[in-house]
Design an enzyme around this catalytic site. Structure first.
Site, mmCIF file in Angstrom:
data_model
loop_
_atom_site.group_PDB
_atom_site.id
_atom_site.type_symbol
_atom_site.label_atom_id
_atom_site.label_comp_id
_atom_site.label_asym_id
_atom_site.label_seq_id
_atom_site.Cartn_x
_atom_site.Cartn_y
_atom_site.Cartn_z
ATOM 1 C CG PHE A 394 43.221 1.322 5.585
ATOM 2 C CD1 PHE A 394 42.520 2.371 6.162
ATOM 3 C CD2 PHE A 394 43.074 1.115 4.226
ATOM 4 C CE1 PHE A 394 41.681 3.182 5.407
ATOM 5 C CE2 PHE A 394 42.244 1.922 3.454
ATOM 6 C CZ PHE A 394 41.547 2.959 4.044
ATOM 7 C CD GLU A 395 44.503 -1.169 13.451
ATOM 8 O OE1 GLU A 395 44.142 -2.163 14.120
ATOM 9 O OE2 GLU A 395 44.727 -0.052 13.967
ATOM 10 N N GLY A 396 43.683 -5.090 9.972
ATOM 11 C CA GLY A 396 42.960 -6.311 9.640
ATOM 12 C C GLY A 396 43.107 -6.693 8.177
#
Length: 608
Positions: A394-396
């Site tokens: 999970f990024e951003g």
């Protein structure tokens, strides 16, 4: 990880953090017993023992070897934002007595002073000291004063200052007494090889010593510790003593904990090799590195993460995965060939996981409906392709913390709570062999040493440190954590110095934080416990094209030498040696192939 090279996340976020300055709390070490009358009673005024005895606001102080006035060390204070880099210590004194405070200083705007004197607090300063200059002031304590705080600091927005050979001359106060016995000792979580302990803070304590079976196990500065290296299915007895300069308390009442029987400490994939190589395979898209078939992945790779499963929308929780379209990837295999190649890899002892997220796949499980859809859709992918487990990338804006959610041990933000619940459900469904890995960026993990969420007063970037509650809640189910040591701005390590990507130093400092544990947002009562070394791999880009912060093989090997052998450490001093460090992760297998397999060949050569 990104499909194409993209600007780093960190530079776009650092401005928001810089606007919200917090006092992260320097490390306060032990005081020495008061000395005889008319002696120098300042502790470590020459800074020959690092910052022992000193507390510096917001991690602003460090000890340097040049310039120095005397000896081998001097204090360097670096003001930033609304912090003036104040470094201080509290000294035991006698009532109604005279004291002289002196220090050699260098730089612009350096202050020296004493507070809590019981009479008139004093300070002196210089606007400019291009070379070493001595500052001196004096005071008399009040009739009821038994301690004073001495300090030095710079000024807001000015360059760093230096201080050395600081003295406080006068009669020493009454000897300090050992602290009281700690209470409330308990075992918070237990795996097959570790026990996490916590206890209530003790007034006057500067540290704590944990004992296992009556023998010293480790020293810590906070009120929690994780004892590792234990044997499965074994009962252990633990006690803790509080310490300060006067000595140690008697041992607390013992607490007993029995490790679990599982050989892997709760995480799946316990049949991984002692040192594993993890890589991401661009399976659903193409980029400049080209498409690589599953069957063509070399045997060097022990864990293969399929990039990526992505949601139908940010908040749907509905994850989909499909092979790269033939129009984009002319050499893509058929679904049947892909599945057969997965089975062949698994027959050879490899693990194949679905990786969820990536730079383009924002996932926010903001509702229980999204949580349940996530579980069902991910299960469908795992079942269809016969996979070994799940990688969370999970990024951003996938993870952030709501205002007021300030304790990583008890998260309240729905996107965090629902993700934890979803993964636990998947783990329960697939059992002990389910492999769970995570690939957060440094912004979401190590930055939590300084900043956590929006902070106690709001205003910070709410994503700072937001992976910590997920990692902590799932640590007994976690197979591997491989933080992305790339696409990162400078991050403060446990030495309270900033470290920049691209060399061995960055990987050493970032990994040391995971294997040592750290106080979250500088709060000594909220310590993120250390992970087991077999749960940790270092994440790096496979080539200069793969991401910012590429590390040459020689520097990779230096980092491994330091962490596993305590050699080639450079200036950073790790808090342990971890020969069981699991290995390396890279973005990506495709980029490594593009770069003539430099990354994987170096791994094979290092670990044999």
């Amino acid at each position: 990880m990104e499909r194409t090279r993209r600007p780093a996340l960190y530079p776009r976020l650092v401005a928001a953090l810089a606007a919200a300055v917090l006092t992260a709390g320097g490390l306060v070490a032990a005081a020495q017993t008061a000395r005889a009358a008319d002696a120098d009673i300042a502790r470590n005024g020459g800074f020959e023992s690092g910052l022992t005895g000193w507390s510096c606001t917001a991690g602003s102080g460090s000890v340097v070897t040049t310039p120095v006035h005397g000896g081998s060390g001097a204090l360097k204070g670096t003001p930033a934002g609304n912090d003036n880099a104040k470094c201080s210590q509290t000294v035991t004194v006698r009532p109604d007595s005279a004291y002289t405070l002196s220090s050699w200083v260098r730089g612009g705007y350096v202050y020296l002073g004493a507070s809590g004197t019981g009479t008139t607090d004093v300070s002196t300063w210089t606007q400019s000291a291009p070379d070493w200059q001595k500052l001196t002031t004096s005071f008399r304590t009040g009739p009821g004063t038994t301690s004073v705080t001495i300090y030095t600091h710079g000024w807001y927005g000015t360059p760093a200052y230096y201080a050395d050979d600081l003295t406080l001359v006068g009669p020493g106060g009454a000897p300090e007494q050992p602290p009281a016995v700690p209470t409330g000792l308990k075992a918070d979580s237990v795996t097959s090889t570790s026990v996490a302990l916590s206890w209530a803070p003790v007034t006057g304590a500067t540290g704590y010593t944990v004992y296992r079976g009556g023998a010293k196990a480790l020293d810590v500065s906070g009120t929690s510790a994780t004892v590792t290296g234990l044997s499965p299915a074994t009962a252990y007895s633990f006690q803790v003593a509080a310490t300060n300069a006067a000595g140690a308390s008697t041992l607390s009442p013992a607490v007993t904990a029995t490790t679990s029987a599982s050989g892997g400490g709760g995480g799946g994939g316990t049949d991984l090799p002692a040192h594993a190589l993890v890589g991401y395979l661009h399976s659903s898209f193409a980029n400049g590195s080209g498409y690589t078939r599953m069957a063509d992945v070399p045997a060097s790779w022990d864990v293969i993460n399929l990039a990526f499963g992505e949601p139908t929308s940010v908040t749907s929780g509905d994850i989909r995965f499909s092979l790269c379209p033939a129009a984009e990837c002319p050499n893509v295999e058929s679904a049947a060939e892909f599945k057969a190649a997965i089975k062949a890899k698994q027959a050879a002892g490899k693990k194949v996981l679905i990786s969820i997220g990536g730079a383009n796949g924002q996932v926010q499980l903001s509702t229980t409906a999204a949580r349940d859809t996530f579980v069902s859709s991910v299960s469908k992918i795992i079942d269809e392709y016969g996979l070994n487990g799940l990688d969370i990338d999970f990024e951003g804006h996938s993870l952030s913390l709501n205002t007021g959610d300030t304790d990583f041990r008890n998260p309240t933000t729905p996107v965090v709570v629902n993700l934890i619940s979803a993964i636990k459900t998947l783990k329960a469904k697939y059992g002990a062999d389910f492999v769970l890995t995570m690939a957060p960026e440094t912004f979401f993990v190590q930055l939590g040493y300084q900043y956590y969420g929006s902070g106690p007063w709001g205003g910070q970037d709410p994503r700072a440190g937001s992976y910590l509650p997920v990692i902590h809640a799932l640590r007994d189910d976690l197979t591997l954590l491989h933080v992305q040591d790339y696409n990162s701005g400078p991050i403060m390590g446990l030495d309270n110095q900033y470290h920049s990507m691209g060399g061995a130093d960055f990987h050493i400092a970032m990994t040391d934080m995971l294997l040592t544990g750290f106080p979250v947002a500088g709060d000594a009562t909220k310590v993120f416990p250390a992970l087991r070394p077999d749960q940790v791999a270092i994440g790096l880009p496979a080539s200069t094209q793969a991401g910012n912060g590429h590390t040459p093989p020689a520097e990779v090997n230096k980092a491994l030498n330091c962490l596993t052998k305590k050699t080639d450490c450079g200036s950073y001093q790790t808090h342990g040696t971890w020969p069981a460090l699991r290995g390396l992760m890279t973005w990506s297998i495709n980029w490594d192939r593009f770069n003539q397999w430099e990354f994987s060949r170096n791994f094979d050569a290092y670990f044999g």
